[in-house]
Design a protein around this motif. Structure first.
Motif, PDB file in Angstrom:
ATOM      1  N   THR A  98     -12.784  -9.692  -6.441  1.00 15.64           N
ATOM      2  CA  THR A  98     -12.582  -9.305  -5.006  1.00 15.64           C
ATOM      3  C   THR A  98     -11.329  -8.634  -4.607  1.00 15.64           C
ATOM      4  OG1 THR A  98     -13.441 -11.573  -4.719  1.00 15.64           O
ATOM      5  CG2 THR A  98     -12.458 -10.547  -2.820  1.00 15.64           C
ATOM      6  N   GLU A  99     -10.365  -8.660  -5.147  1.00 19.36           N
ATOM      7  CA  GLU A  99      -9.084  -8.143  -4.886  1.00 19.36           C
ATOM      8  C   GLU A  99      -9.022  -6.735  -5.097  1.00 19.36           C
ATOM      9  OE1 GLU A  99      -5.046 -10.265  -5.831  1.00 19.36           O
ATOM     10  OE2 GLU A  99      -6.452 -11.378  -7.259  1.00 19.36           O
ATOM     11  N   VAL A 100      -9.850  -6.232  -5.707  1.00 19.86           N
ATOM     12  CA  VAL A 100     -10.155  -4.822  -6.023  1.00 19.86           C
ATOM     13  C   VAL A 100     -10.220  -4.034  -4.300  1.00 19.86           C
ATOM     14  CG1 VAL A 100     -11.461  -2.871  -6.749  1.00 19.86           C
ATOM     15  CG2 VAL A 100     -10.887  -4.536  -8.268  1.00 19.86           C
ATOM     16  N   PHE A 101     -10.805  -4.908  -3.683  1.00 19.85           N
ATOM     17  CA  PHE A 101     -11.041  -4.395  -2.213  1.00 19.85           C
ATOM     18  C   PHE A 101      -9.767  -4.344  -1.257  1.00 19.85           C
ATOM     19  CE2 PHE A 101     -15.420  -3.366  -2.397  1.00 19.85           C
ATOM     20  CZ  PHE A 101     -16.061  -2.934  -1.294  1.00 19.85           C
ATOM     21  N   GLU A 102      -8.806  -5.165  -2.082  1.00 17.22           N
ATOM     22  CA  GLU A 102      -7.473  -5.093  -1.237  1.00 17.22           C
ATOM     23  C   GLU A 102      -6.420  -4.264  -1.621  1.00 17.22           C
ATOM     24  OE1 GLU A 102      -8.071  -9.902   0.199  1.00 17.22           O
ATOM     25  OE2 GLU A 102      -6.910  -9.292  -1.585  1.00 17.22           O
ATOM     26  N   VAL A 103      -6.863  -3.375  -2.503  1.00 24.40           N
ATOM     27  CA  VAL A 103      -5.938  -2.291  -3.180  1.00 24.40           C
ATOM     28  C   VAL A 103      -5.632  -1.266  -2.133  1.00 24.40           C
ATOM     29  CG1 VAL A 103      -5.651  -0.678  -5.022  1.00 24.40           C
ATOM     30  CG2 VAL A 103      -6.483  -2.900  -5.648  1.00 24.40           C
ATOM     31  N   PRO A 104      -4.488  -0.921  -2.167  1.00 30.53           N
ATOM     32  CA  PRO A 104      -4.372   0.190  -0.946  1.00 30.53           C
ATOM     33  C   PRO A 104      -5.227   1.607  -1.126  1.00 30.53           C
ATOM     34  CG  PRO A 104      -2.081  -0.528  -1.913  1.00 30.53           C
ATOM     35  CD  PRO A 104      -3.439  -1.128  -2.736  1.00 30.53           C
ATOM     36  N   VAL A 171       1.449  -4.438  -3.664  1.00 34.40           N
ATOM     37  CA  VAL A 171       1.331  -3.365  -4.539  1.00 34.40           C
ATOM     38  C   VAL A 171       1.816  -2.017  -3.699  1.00 34.40           C
ATOM     39  CG1 VAL A 171      -0.422  -1.457  -5.410  1.00 34.40           C
ATOM     40  CG2 VAL A 171      -0.703  -3.918  -5.883  1.00 34.40           C
ATOM     41  N   PHE A 172       1.535  -1.919  -2.482  1.00 35.37           N
ATOM     42  CA  PHE A 172       1.872  -1.084  -1.463  1.00 35.37           C
ATOM     43  C   PHE A 172       3.464  -1.054  -1.331  1.00 35.37           C
ATOM     44  CE2 PHE A 172       3.250   0.449   2.452  1.00 35.37           C
ATOM     45  CZ  PHE A 172       2.738   2.028   2.647  1.00 35.37           C
ATOM     46  N   LEU A 173       3.714  -1.986  -0.858  1.00 30.34           N
ATOM     47  CA  LEU A 173       5.261  -2.392  -0.551  1.00 30.34           C
ATOM     48  C   LEU A 173       6.220  -2.182  -1.983  1.00 30.34           C
ATOM     49  CD1 LEU A 173       5.017  -5.724   1.479  1.00 30.34           C
ATOM     50  CD2 LEU A 173       5.410  -3.252   2.250  1.00 30.34           C
ATOM     51  N   ARG A 300       1.689   7.958  -0.912  1.00 27.15           N
ATOM     52  CA  ARG A 300       0.486   7.746  -1.821  1.00 27.15           C
ATOM     53  C   ARG A 300       0.858   8.174  -3.217  1.00 27.15           C
ATOM     54  NH1 ARG A 300      -4.875   8.047   1.083  1.00 27.15           N
ATOM     55  NH2 ARG A 300      -5.907   8.278  -0.948  1.00 27.15           N
ATOM     56  N   THR A 301       1.667   9.024  -3.596  1.00 35.09           N
ATOM     57  CA  THR A 301       2.105   9.525  -4.842  1.00 35.09           C
ATOM     58  C   THR A 301       3.040   8.347  -5.237  1.00 35.09           C
ATOM     59  OG1 THR A 301       2.202  11.760  -4.446  1.00 35.09           O
ATOM     60  CG2 THR A 301       3.620  11.046  -6.257  1.00 35.09           C
ATOM     61  N   ALA A 302       3.937   7.777  -4.380  1.00 35.40           N
ATOM     62  CA  ALA A 302       4.887   6.846  -4.868  1.00 35.40           C
ATOM     63  C   ALA A 302       4.059   5.271  -5.245  1.00 35.40           C
ATOM     64  CB  ALA A 302       6.010   6.482  -3.517  1.00 35.40           C
ATOM     65  N   VAL A 303       2.880   5.198  -4.593  1.00 36.85           N
ATOM     66  CA  VAL A 303       2.348   3.899  -4.724  1.00 36.85           C
ATOM     67  C   VAL A 303       1.347   3.992  -5.768  1.00 36.85           C
ATOM     68  CG1 VAL A 303       0.539   2.488  -3.666  1.00 36.85           C
ATOM     69  CG2 VAL A 303       2.501   3.234  -2.188  1.00 36.85           C
ATOM     70  N   LYS A 304       0.926   5.161  -6.205  1.00 33.40           N
ATOM     71  CA  LYS A 304      -0.071   5.391  -7.329  1.00 33.40           C
ATOM     72  C   LYS A 304       0.254   4.536  -8.758  1.00 33.40           C
ATOM     73  CE  LYS A 304      -3.839   7.486  -9.327  1.00 33.40           C
ATOM     74  NZ  LYS A 304      -3.451   7.294 -10.339  1.00 33.40           N
ATOM     75  N   PRO A 305       1.411   4.491  -9.053  1.00 36.52           N
ATOM     76  CA  PRO A 305       1.597   3.737 -10.604  1.00 36.52           C
ATOM     77  C   PRO A 305       1.517   2.479 -10.159  1.00 36.52           C
ATOM     78  CG  PRO A 305       3.567   5.492  -9.981  1.00 36.52           C
ATOM     79  CD  PRO A 305       2.567   5.636  -8.904  1.00 36.52           C
ATOM     80  N   GLU A 306       1.754   1.724  -8.925  1.00 37.30           N
ATOM     81  CA  GLU A 306       1.784   0.454  -8.739  1.00 37.30           C
ATOM     82  C   GLU A 306       0.286   0.234  -8.753  1.00 37.30           C
ATOM     83  OE1 GLU A 306       3.834  -2.123  -8.738  1.00 37.30           O
ATOM     84  OE2 GLU A 306       5.452  -0.735  -9.089  1.00 37.30           O
ATOM     85  N   ILE A 307      -0.538   1.009  -8.098  1.00 44.74           N
ATOM     86  CA  ILE A 307      -1.969   0.787  -8.131  1.00 44.74           C
ATOM     87  C   ILE A 307      -2.472   0.934  -9.401  1.00 44.74           C
ATOM     88  CG2 ILE A 307      -4.243   1.987  -7.606  1.00 44.74           C
ATOM     89  CD1 ILE A 307      -2.949   2.669  -4.993  1.00 44.74           C
ATOM     90  N   ASP A 308      -2.037   1.723 -10.227  1.00 43.97           N
ATOM     91  CA  ASP A 308      -2.502   1.459 -11.749  1.00 43.97           C
ATOM     92  C   ASP A 308      -2.134   0.331 -12.557  1.00 43.97           C
ATOM     93  OD1 ASP A 308      -3.738   4.155 -11.226  1.00 43.97           O
ATOM     94  OD2 ASP A 308      -2.024   5.340 -12.204  1.00 43.97           O
ATOM     95  N   LYS A 309      -1.136   0.061 -12.211  1.00 39.95           N
ATOM     96  CA  LYS A 309      -0.609  -1.081 -12.816  1.00 39.95           C
ATOM     97  C   LYS A 309      -1.264  -2.546 -12.559  1.00 39.95           C
ATOM     98  CE  LYS A 309       3.885  -2.786 -12.169  1.00 39.95           C
ATOM     99  NZ  LYS A 309       5.171  -2.911 -12.078  1.00 39.95           N
TER     100      LYS A 309
END
Length: 337
Positions: A98-104, A171-173, A300-309
């Motif tokens: 479910t948390e996938v839908f909360e990813v930025p 993740v975003f923050l 978006r570029t800065a947040v991308k590594p956190e999204i992947d992790k």
């Protein structure tokens, strides 16, 4: 014969006109807040009417039956209550799919995302909710930033402590250099007034219920097709045994007021209820800001590594969260207008 007829008539009179089922609904928000006033109460009234009065729903708002918001998923699973409205994100890693839908940068608007979640549930979530009867999974209209500092560029986030309802917000923050502070919405006013946090990630709809507009000065969105950072998933759940124990006609009433039958209505409602919150912030004299597209690209570029992790953390044997995220983006795009 006359005695038999009379006895039968008396016996029939002694029977109740119809079996009535009373369902207890427990949730964490105030009774006048949009989740109850615009969704749970109308839904309950509709179910009661369509059941011909056979179903009665008692609503207990603001944790009146005890416990804390993160405990609601256990209360409904264990049958302490019959129905609940809560956020799966309050119990981190318990509902990883479910948390996938909360990813930025997945969410676009509440109507589109609510409909997309029904597709996603069918493909990915049935096992995750096997211990519940799901009435609806959907989202609010997205988290804006509400704080006491103007934010117009990536660097402005550095060092801020901002509340988030879920790990997706974290993740975003982390990506933008802020510190995420997890907390249920019920604790926000106190945290802001005491300076424990600098601001919050929230949809506008819930702001008046907790008078957040009186505790912050700025409200910030992102430029582009995804103006909000992300969203939070709401879970409207029923105790599985309680549902299965209903007679067929009453099950049908619940079914007719569940999932795809009500997803668009719920999503549109959450879009509509943003306006009173926005108006409350305007009435407080607060400032609205939009981070420009060039800075959004940097964010978006800065947040991308956190999204992947984070997607790697959400993955399980048999579940590739990165693939599910990409799939969910297509599902949301299909309903986005």
């Amino acid at each position: 014969m006359k005695k038999l007829v009379a006895a039968t008539a008396l016996a029939l009179l002694a029977l109740p006109a119809a079996a009535q089922v009373t369902l207890k609904m427990h949730h964490f928000v105030p009774p006048k807040a949009p989740p109850q006033a615009r969704f749970m109460a109308p839904w309950s009234q509709k179910v009661e009417k369509e059941s011909g009065g056979k179903i009665q729903i008692q609503i207990f708002p603001a944790m009146q039956l005890g416990g804390t918001p993160p405990q609601l998923v256990d209360q409904v699973r264990e049958g302490v209550v019959d129905i609940t409205f809560t956020l799966p994100g309050y119990t981190a890693d318990r509902f990883p799919r479910t948390e996938v839908f909360e990813v930025p940068f997945l969410h676009t608007n509440a109507a589109a995302t609510a409909q997309a979640m029904q597709d996603y549930y069918d493909k990915y979530l049935q096992e995750e909710y096997k211990d519940y009867h799901v009435i609806l999974l959907y989202t609010h209209d997205g988290a804006a930033i509400h704080d006491n500092k103007p934010i117009m560029k990536l660097e402005d986030f550095k060092g801020l402590k901002l509340r988030t309802a879920n790990r997706g917000g974290g993740v975003f923050l982390r990506g933008v250099g802020a510190t995420p502070v997890g907390s249920p919405v019920t604790e926000l006013a106190q945290m802001l007034s005491k300076g424990v946090i600098d601001g919050v990630l929230l949809p506008y709809e819930i702001i008046p219920a907790y008078k957040i507009q009186e505790l912050v000065k700025y409200h910030i969105d992102l430029a582009g097709k995804q103006p909000r950072i992300g969203t939070s998933v709401f879970a409207f759940l029923m105790n599985k045994k309680r549902y299965e124990g209903l007679p067929a006609d009453l099950k049908k009433v619940i079914d007719d007021n569940s999932r795809r039958h009500i997803a668009l209505w719920a999503g549109q409602t959450w879009q509509e209820v943003e306006l009173p919150g926005i108006n409350a912030a305007k009435a407080a004299g607060n400032t609205f800001m939009t981070i420009p597209e060039a800075e959004v690209a940097k964010i978006r570029t800065a947040v991308k590594p956190e999204i992947d992790k984070f997607l790697a953390e959400l993955s399980r044997p048999g579940f590739d969260a990165a693939a599910a995220y990409a799939d969910a983006q297509q599902m949301v795009a299909k309903y986005t207008k």
